[in-house]
Each structure stands twice: as structure tokens, then as C-alpha cells.
Design an enzyme around this catalytic site. Sequence first.
Site, PDB file in Angstrom:
ATOM      1  N   ASP A 107     -62.359  82.986 -85.060  1.00 16.81           N
ATOM      2  CA  ASP A 107     -63.542  83.841 -85.106  1.00 16.81           C
ATOM      3  C   ASP A 107     -63.177  85.221 -84.548  1.00 16.81           C
ATOM      4  O   ASP A 107     -62.496  85.337 -83.535  1.00 16.81           O
ATOM      5  CB  ASP A 107     -64.687  83.221 -84.284  1.00 16.81           C
ATOM      6  CG  ASP A 107     -66.022  83.850 -84.614  1.00 16.81           C
ATOM      7  OD1 ASP A 107     -66.894  83.153 -85.163  1.00 16.81           O
ATOM      8  OD2 ASP A 107     -66.203  85.058 -84.323  1.00 16.81           O
ATOM      9  N   ASN A 159     -74.639  76.422 -87.817  1.00 21.08           N
ATOM     10  CA  ASN A 159     -75.944  77.098 -87.828  1.00 21.08           C
ATOM     11  C   ASN A 159     -76.466  77.120 -89.259  1.00 21.08           C
ATOM     12  O   ASN A 159     -75.755  77.543 -90.177  1.00 21.08           O
ATOM     13  CB  ASN A 159     -75.798  78.524 -87.287  1.00 21.08           C
ATOM     14  CG  ASN A 159     -75.387  78.551 -85.819  1.00 21.08           C
ATOM     15  OD1 ASN A 159     -75.849  77.726 -85.029  1.00 21.08           O
ATOM     16  ND2 ASN A 159     -74.525  79.486 -85.456  1.00 21.08           N
ATOM     17  N   GLN A 187     -77.530  81.695 -88.078  1.00 18.77           N
ATOM     18  CA  GLN A 187     -76.563  81.874 -89.172  1.00 18.77           C
ATOM     19  C   GLN A 187     -76.570  83.329 -89.626  1.00 18.77           C
ATOM     20  O   GLN A 187     -77.637  83.884 -89.937  1.00 18.77           O
ATOM     21  CB  GLN A 187     -76.882  80.956 -90.355  1.00 18.77           C
ATOM     22  CG  GLN A 187     -75.801  81.015 -91.434  1.00 18.77           C
ATOM     23  CD  GLN A 187     -75.986  79.997 -92.561  1.00 18.77           C
ATOM     24  OE1 GLN A 187     -77.003  79.302 -92.631  1.00 18.77           O
ATOM     25  NE2 GLN A 187     -74.997  79.928 -93.438  1.00 18.77           N
ATOM     26  N   VAL A 222     -73.562  84.498 -91.550  1.00 18.47           N
ATOM     27  CA  VAL A 222     -72.710  84.542 -92.748  1.00 18.47           C
ATOM     28  C   VAL A 222     -73.113  83.358 -93.618  1.00 18.47           C
ATOM     29  O   VAL A 222     -73.063  82.208 -93.172  1.00 18.47           O
ATOM     30  CB  VAL A 222     -71.210  84.465 -92.384  1.00 18.47           C
ATOM     31  CG1 VAL A 222     -70.373  84.465 -93.654  1.00 18.47           C
ATOM     32  CG2 VAL A 222     -70.806  85.626 -91.474  1.00 18.47           C
ATOM     33  N   HIS A 257     -70.005  77.098 -92.603  1.00 23.06           N
ATOM     34  CA  HIS A 257     -68.873  77.098 -91.667  1.00 23.06           C
ATOM     35  C   HIS A 257     -69.179  76.222 -90.464  1.00 23.06           C
ATOM     36  O   HIS A 257     -70.310  76.159 -89.999  1.00 23.06           O
ATOM     37  CB  HIS A 257     -68.506  78.514 -91.218  1.00 23.06           C
ATOM     38  CG  HIS A 257     -69.665  79.349 -90.758  1.00 23.06           C
ATOM     39  ND1 HIS A 257     -70.554  79.918 -91.642  1.00 23.06           N
ATOM     40  CD2 HIS A 257     -70.087  79.693 -89.526  1.00 23.06           C
ATOM     41  CE1 HIS A 257     -71.472  80.598 -90.964  1.00 23.06           C
ATOM     42  NE2 HIS A 257     -71.225  80.465 -89.678  1.00 23.06           N
ATOM     43  N   HIS A 305     -68.270  75.877 -86.614  1.00 20.62           N
ATOM     44  CA  HIS A 305     -67.649  76.491 -85.432  1.00 20.62           C
ATOM     45  C   HIS A 305     -66.965  75.384 -84.622  1.00 20.62           C
ATOM     46  O   HIS A 305     -67.553  74.315 -84.412  1.00 20.62           O
ATOM     47  CB  HIS A 305     -68.707  77.127 -84.525  1.00 20.62           C
ATOM     48  CG  HIS A 305     -69.451  78.284 -85.113  1.00 20.62           C
ATOM     49  ND1 HIS A 305     -69.131  79.596 -84.829  1.00 20.62           N
ATOM     50  CD2 HIS A 305     -70.526  78.324 -85.944  1.00 20.62           C
ATOM     51  CE1 HIS A 305     -69.986  80.399 -85.465  1.00 20.62           C
ATOM     52  NE2 HIS A 305     -70.839  79.651 -86.148  1.00 20.62           N
TER      53      HIS A 305
HETATM   54  P1  AMP Z   1     -72.866  82.280 -87.801  1.00 19.31           P
HETATM   55  O1  AMP Z   1     -73.589  83.242 -86.892  1.00 19.31           O
HETATM   56  O2  AMP Z   1     -73.042  80.846 -87.436  1.00 19.31           O
HETATM   57  O3  AMP Z   1     -73.182  82.559 -89.249  1.00 19.31           O
HETATM   58  O4  AMP Z   1     -71.327  82.549 -87.576  1.00 19.31           O
HETATM   59  C1  AMP Z   1     -70.639  83.569 -88.225  1.00 19.31           C
HETATM   60  C2  AMP Z   1     -69.413  83.840 -87.408  1.00 19.31           C
HETATM   61  O5  AMP Z   1     -68.510  84.556 -88.215  1.00 19.31           O
HETATM   62  C3  AMP Z   1     -69.651  84.691 -86.150  1.00 19.31           C
HETATM   63  O6  AMP Z   1     -69.246  83.954 -85.010  1.00 19.31           O
HETATM   64  C4  AMP Z   1     -68.788  85.926 -86.383  1.00 19.31           C
HETATM   65  O7  AMP Z   1     -68.188  86.388 -85.208  1.00 19.31           O
HETATM   66  C5  AMP Z   1     -67.780  85.413 -87.389  1.00 19.31           C
HETATM   67  N1  AMP Z   1     -67.179  86.420 -88.248  1.00 19.31           N
HETATM   68  C6  AMP Z   1     -67.799  87.414 -88.923  1.00 19.31           C
HETATM   69  N2  AMP Z   1     -66.910  88.130 -89.631  1.00 19.31           N
HETATM   70  C7  AMP Z   1     -65.698  87.566 -89.400  1.00 19.31           C
HETATM   71  C8  AMP Z   1     -64.381  87.851 -89.846  1.00 19.31           C
HETATM   72  N3  AMP Z   1     -64.107  88.877 -90.673  1.00 19.31           N
HETATM   73  N4  AMP Z   1     -63.363  87.067 -89.407  1.00 19.31           N
HETATM   74  C9  AMP Z   1     -63.611  86.038 -88.562  1.00 19.31           C
HETATM   75  N5  AMP Z   1     -64.836  85.718 -88.112  1.00 19.31           N
HETATM   76  C10 AMP Z   1     -65.865  86.473 -88.518  1.00 19.31           C
END
Ligand code: AMP
Length: 116
Positions: A33, A89, A96, A98, A102, A104
Site C-alpha cells: 500500500d 472495505n 472503500q 478504490v 482488494h 488489505h
Molecule cells: P480502500 O480505502 O479500502 O479502498 O483502500 C484503498 C487503498 O489503496 C488505500 O489504503 C490506499 O492507500 C491504497 N492505494 C491507492 N493508490 C495506490 C497505489 N497507487 N499504490 C498502492 N496503493 C494505493
Amino acid sequence: MAYDDQNVFARILRGEISAAIVHEDEHCIAFRDVQPQAPVHVLVIPRAAIAKLGEVGPDAKELLGHLLWVAGEVARREGIGDAFRTVINHGTGAGQSVFHLHVHVLGGRPLAWPPG
Ligand code: AMP
């Protein structure tokens, strides 16, 4: 919701954005991350275009199991096999940000319960 293939994880899967990849196989990849919330913070994502956990059909059951198995393998390899947490999430209200599924994998520090 419709899957947006311009989301950041889709772009990582296509190689358009770099990531620190720690695991790759035919079904998924795992990478660090970019804003780690713990000393070890890895994301396991399917190669398949899936936006959210709660929207998958029964055909995804095997893939979901695989993602969790990889999460455990990554934790072990990262040296946090004794104490780690997996989080998925679903939806903005749950954090969430993204919209590509995924998992974590977090560890390397005390993890409080209940989570926030
Ligand atoms: P969520 O909030 O559960 O959707 O988690 C998305 C995660 O993606 C967050 O912890 C971000 O820090 C991570 N994230 C966003 N962009 C990137 C990236 N380019 N490379 C790695 N992690 C990322």
C-alpha cells in the site's frame, strides 16, 4: 455498480502505474500500500474486473478463497504470520476508496479491536 477500468488498481494491473509487487499468480497480484497504515500493509487484488465484494456472484467463490489464501501466504512471508489482520472495505461508507476489490493485509504493530 459498473466497473471503471480507469481506477488505479486496474492501471497497476495493466502496468500503467508502478507498484511494489510482492506476489503474482494467474488469479491475483499483491503489492505494498502506498500509504501504509502499519509496518506491513499489502493489498491483494484479483486480476478480474470486480468493483466490490458484495456484488460478486457465486462463480467468484473460488477466487475469493484464493485471495484469502494468498493474504495468509503474504503475511507469513512478510514475517507477520503470528498476528495480522485482513480487511475488505465495501462501499464508501465503509472506507472503500478504490473500486477494484482488494484485501488489505496489515501487521507489524498492535492491532486494536474493535476496528474504527
Ligand atoms: P480502500 O480505502 O479500502 O479502498 O483502500 C484503498 C487503498 O489503496 C488505500 O489504503 C490506499 O492507500 C491504497 N492505494 C491507492 N493508490 C495506490 C497505489 N497507487 N499504490 C498502492 N496503493 C494505493
